[in-house]
Design a protein around this motif. Structure first.
Motif, PDB file in Angstrom:
ATOM      1  N   ASP A 211      33.284  46.372  55.350  1.00 50.55           N
ATOM      2  CA  ASP A 211      31.954  46.015  56.421  1.00 50.55           C
ATOM      3  C   ASP A 211      30.692  45.970  55.787  1.00 50.55           C
ATOM      4  O   ASP A 211      29.792  46.332  56.283  1.00 50.55           O
ATOM      5  CB  ASP A 211      31.999  47.298  57.632  1.00 50.55           C
ATOM      6  CG  ASP A 211      33.138  47.119  58.702  1.00 50.55           C
ATOM      7  OD1 ASP A 211      33.709  46.106  59.130  1.00 50.55           O
ATOM      8  OD2 ASP A 211      33.324  48.292  58.833  1.00 50.55           O
ATOM      9  N   ILE A 212      30.824  45.504  54.635  1.00 56.18           N
ATOM     10  CA  ILE A 212      29.738  45.095  53.882  1.00 56.18           C
ATOM     11  C   ILE A 212      29.787  43.702  53.505  1.00 56.18           C
ATOM     12  O   ILE A 212      30.505  43.007  53.007  1.00 56.18           O
ATOM     13  CB  ILE A 212      29.754  46.053  52.355  1.00 56.18           C
ATOM     14  CG1 ILE A 212      29.669  47.479  52.704  1.00 56.18           C
ATOM     15  CG2 ILE A 212      28.323  45.627  51.576  1.00 56.18           C
ATOM     16  CD1 ILE A 212      29.860  48.242  51.321  1.00 56.18           C
ATOM     17  N   LYS A 213      28.593  43.033  53.923  1.00 56.05           N
ATOM     18  CA  LYS A 213      28.184  41.500  53.704  1.00 56.05           C
ATOM     19  C   LYS A 213      27.664  41.388  52.487  1.00 56.05           C
ATOM     20  O   LYS A 213      26.470  41.823  52.199  1.00 56.05           O
ATOM     21  CB  LYS A 213      27.645  41.006  54.730  1.00 56.05           C
ATOM     22  CG  LYS A 213      27.682  39.314  54.764  1.00 56.05           C
ATOM     23  CD  LYS A 213      26.926  38.739  56.084  1.00 56.05           C
ATOM     24  CE  LYS A 213      27.245  37.218  55.726  1.00 56.05           C
ATOM     25  NZ  LYS A 213      26.864  36.491  56.983  1.00 56.05           N
ATOM     26  N   PRO A 214      28.505  40.620  51.378  1.00 59.48           N
ATOM     27  CA  PRO A 214      27.652  40.451  50.216  1.00 59.48           C
ATOM     28  C   PRO A 214      26.647  39.367  50.267  1.00 59.48           C
ATOM     29  O   PRO A 214      26.853  38.345  51.027  1.00 59.48           O
ATOM     30  CB  PRO A 214      29.060  40.074  49.140  1.00 59.48           C
ATOM     31  CG  PRO A 214      29.970  39.561  50.107  1.00 59.48           C
ATOM     32  CD  PRO A 214      29.774  40.255  51.481  1.00 59.48           C
ATOM     33  N   CYS A 215      25.572  39.516  49.493  1.00 55.83           N
ATOM     34  CA  CYS A 215      24.677  38.383  49.296  1.00 55.83           C
ATOM     35  C   CYS A 215      25.084  37.309  48.367  1.00 55.83           C
ATOM     36  O   CYS A 215      24.556  36.280  48.610  1.00 55.83           O
ATOM     37  CB  CYS A 215      23.395  39.068  48.954  1.00 55.83           C
ATOM     38  SG  CYS A 215      23.319  39.818  47.385  1.00 55.83           S
ATOM     39  N   MET A 216      26.032  37.522  47.863  1.00 55.27           N
ATOM     40  CA  MET A 216      26.434  36.400  46.808  1.00 55.27           C
ATOM     41  C   MET A 216      28.003  36.587  46.739  1.00 55.27           C
ATOM     42  O   MET A 216      28.618  37.699  46.615  1.00 55.27           O
ATOM     43  CB  MET A 216      26.059  36.397  45.345  1.00 55.27           C
ATOM     44  CG  MET A 216      24.601  36.257  45.185  1.00 55.27           C
ATOM     45  SD  MET A 216      23.918  36.004  43.658  1.00 55.27           S
ATOM     46  CE  MET A 216      24.285  38.031  43.191  1.00 55.27           C
ATOM     47  N   ALA A 217      28.872  35.346  46.541  1.00 62.82           N
ATOM     48  CA  ALA A 217      30.246  35.648  46.319  1.00 62.82           C
ATOM     49  C   ALA A 217      30.555  34.386  45.367  1.00 62.82           C
ATOM     50  O   ALA A 217      30.250  33.508  45.322  1.00 62.82           O
ATOM     51  CB  ALA A 217      30.925  35.255  47.605  1.00 62.82           C
ATOM     52  N   ILE A 218      30.894  35.050  44.355  1.00 62.23           N
ATOM     53  CA  ILE A 218      31.072  34.207  42.686  1.00 62.23           C
ATOM     54  C   ILE A 218      32.519  34.243  42.383  1.00 62.23           C
ATOM     55  O   ILE A 218      33.071  35.277  42.311  1.00 62.23           O
ATOM     56  CB  ILE A 218      30.151  34.885  41.710  1.00 62.23           C
ATOM     57  CG1 ILE A 218      28.741  34.861  42.367  1.00 62.23           C
ATOM     58  CG2 ILE A 218      30.229  33.763  40.568  1.00 62.23           C
ATOM     59  CD1 ILE A 218      28.223  36.162  42.664  1.00 62.23           C
ATOM     60  N   GLY A 219      32.807  33.200  42.087  1.00 63.13           N
ATOM     61  CA  GLY A 219      34.400  32.981  41.424  1.00 63.13           C
ATOM     62  C   GLY A 219      34.970  31.827  41.582  1.00 63.13           C
ATOM     63  O   GLY A 219      34.468  30.864  42.443  1.00 63.13           O
ATOM     64  N   ASP A 220      36.337  31.498  41.172  1.00 66.99           N
ATOM     65  CA  ASP A 220      37.040  30.591  41.628  1.00 66.99           C
ATOM     66  C   ASP A 220      38.029  30.599  42.695  1.00 66.99           C
ATOM     67  O   ASP A 220      38.700  30.033  43.140  1.00 66.99           O
ATOM     68  CB  ASP A 220      38.053  29.815  40.402  1.00 66.99           C
ATOM     69  CG  ASP A 220      38.771  30.955  39.653  1.00 66.99           C
ATOM     70  OD1 ASP A 220      38.987  32.042  40.344  1.00 66.99           O
ATOM     71  OD2 ASP A 220      38.921  30.952  38.523  1.00 66.99           O
ATOM     72  N   PHE A 221      38.016  32.114  43.032  1.00 63.68           N
ATOM     73  CA  PHE A 221      38.711  32.646  44.152  1.00 63.68           C
ATOM     74  C   PHE A 221      40.437  32.135  44.140  1.00 63.68           C
ATOM     75  O   PHE A 221      40.999  32.163  45.254  1.00 63.68           O
ATOM     76  CB  PHE A 221      38.270  31.915  45.514  1.00 63.68           C
ATOM     77  CG  PHE A 221      36.726  32.557  45.766  1.00 63.68           C
ATOM     78  CD1 PHE A 221      36.484  33.770  46.053  1.00 63.68           C
ATOM     79  CD2 PHE A 221      35.799  31.650  45.335  1.00 63.68           C
ATOM     80  CE1 PHE A 221      35.219  34.246  46.047  1.00 63.68           C
ATOM     81  CE2 PHE A 221      34.475  32.025  45.346  1.00 63.68           C
ATOM     82  CZ  PHE A 221      34.159  33.246  45.941  1.00 63.68           C
ATOM     83  N   ASP A 222      40.735  32.479  42.949  1.00 62.58           N
ATOM     84  CA  ASP A 222      42.219  31.969  42.490  1.00 62.58           C
ATOM     85  C   ASP A 222      43.006  33.535  42.833  1.00 62.58           C
ATOM     86  O   ASP A 222      44.418  33.578  42.826  1.00 62.58           O
ATOM     87  CB  ASP A 222      42.449  31.544  41.192  1.00 62.58           C
ATOM     88  CG  ASP A 222      42.004  32.583  40.241  1.00 62.58           C
ATOM     89  OD1 ASP A 222      41.460  33.748  40.335  1.00 62.58           O
ATOM     90  OD2 ASP A 222      42.271  32.413  38.915  1.00 62.58           O
ATOM     91  N   SER A 223      42.521  34.469  43.301  1.00 61.13           N
ATOM     92  CA  SER A 223      43.161  35.683  43.438  1.00 61.13           C
ATOM     93  C   SER A 223      43.242  36.198  44.843  1.00 61.13           C
ATOM     94  O   SER A 223      43.788  37.185  45.239  1.00 61.13           O
ATOM     95  CB  SER A 223      42.414  36.892  42.784  1.00 61.13           C
ATOM     96  OG  SER A 223      41.074  37.269  43.461  1.00 61.13           O
ATOM     97  N   VAL A 224      42.788  35.055  45.840  1.00 66.49           N
ATOM     98  CA  VAL A 224      43.221  35.333  47.383  1.00 66.49           C
ATOM     99  C   VAL A 224      44.098  34.251  47.684  1.00 66.49           C
ATOM    100  O   VAL A 224      44.251  33.030  47.181  1.00 66.49           O
ATOM    101  CB  VAL A 224      41.713  35.092  47.947  1.00 66.49           C
ATOM    102  CG1 VAL A 224      40.788  36.182  47.550  1.00 66.49           C
ATOM    103  CG2 VAL A 224      41.116  33.693  47.828  1.00 66.49           C
ATOM    104  N   SER A 225      44.723  34.577  48.813  1.00 67.22           N
ATOM    105  CA  SER A 225      45.636  33.618  49.338  1.00 67.22           C
ATOM    106  C   SER A 225      44.826  32.561  50.420  1.00 67.22           C
ATOM    107  O   SER A 225      43.822  32.627  50.498  1.00 67.22           O
ATOM    108  CB  SER A 225      46.642  34.362  50.298  1.00 67.22           C
ATOM    109  OG  SER A 225      45.685  34.862  51.649  1.00 67.22           O
TER     110      SER A 225
END
Length: 213
Positions: free
Chosen positions: A39-53
């Motif tokens: 329940d924490i909304k990040p102010c930034m999301a960084i990456g290639d997101f290869d670790s998520v489905s």
């Protein structure tokens, strides 16, 4: 300004999210998903997101604006996250979830701490987990406050020669040259509320530690 960067759930300090939920957070790759789960909304999301489905990525995109990096890139996701934080004006960066996994990734984290551009800009970067705080100290004088939570302090040279002086420590030093292979500056302790570390030449990683509970 200070920001927290989350990489994973590995080795996190106890009650981290409850104690720091009101602070600024950025998610590094899967760290963005973990923050939303807490329940924490990040102010930034960084990456290639290869670790998520694919399903998890859809969930991220429904809550955050993602600008994924390519998987084939010159820097790690964390390195890109630190760069972006510095570009946005943050001068204190605490990194969580970056220990306890692959050793090559961890060694890459240490390289980020030692980056000369950040020292020139007076950027303070700390890697924190359940039992350690790691930061880089460059040439000059540094005040170190005693912390009852982290009793032990070690100084590991990252360049040679490194010449160091320690005042108000259990094992004081005066212009001591640290040589390759030496463990002289592992596991020291402060005797006073404040100690002084002087790097006459070179640089060290300062590791504040405690025994696991």
């Amino acid at each position: 300004m200070r920001i927290n960067l989350l990489c994973s759930r590995r080795n996190l300090p106890e009650n981290l999210f409850q104690e720091r939920e009101s602070e600024r957070w950025a998610g590094i790759d899967r760290g963005a998903l973990i923050l939303l789960e807490e329940d924490i909304k990040p102010c930034m999301a960084i990456g290639d997101f290869d670790s998520v489905s694919e399903q998890e990525r859809d969930y991220l995109e429904s809550h955050l604006v993602l600008n994924p990096h390519k998987s084939e890139k010159d820097d790690t996701d964390l390195a890109l996250g630190v760069m972006q934080a510095v570009e946005e004006g943050y001068t204190e960066i605490d990194i969580y979830g970056a220990t306890g996994g692959r050793l090559d990734h961890f060694m890459g984290v240490l390289q980020i701490l030692e980056k000369p551009e950040y020292e020139v800009k007076n950027i303070t970067i700390r890697v924190k987990d359940a039992t350690n705080i790691i930061t880089y100290l460059g040439r000059g004088e540094h005040k170190v406050d005693r912390d009852s939570e982290y009793q032990y302090i070690s100084f590991l040279p990252v360049m040679y020669p490194t010449v160091i002086s320690l005042e108000h420590f259990k094992y004081p030093l005066n212009h001591e040259q640290l040589n390759v292979g030496s463990t002289l500056t592992v596991s020291n302790e402060l005797l006073e509320p404040e100690g002084q570390v002087t790097l006459h030449y070179g640089g060290v990683l300062m590791i504040r530690s405690r025994d696991a509970k």
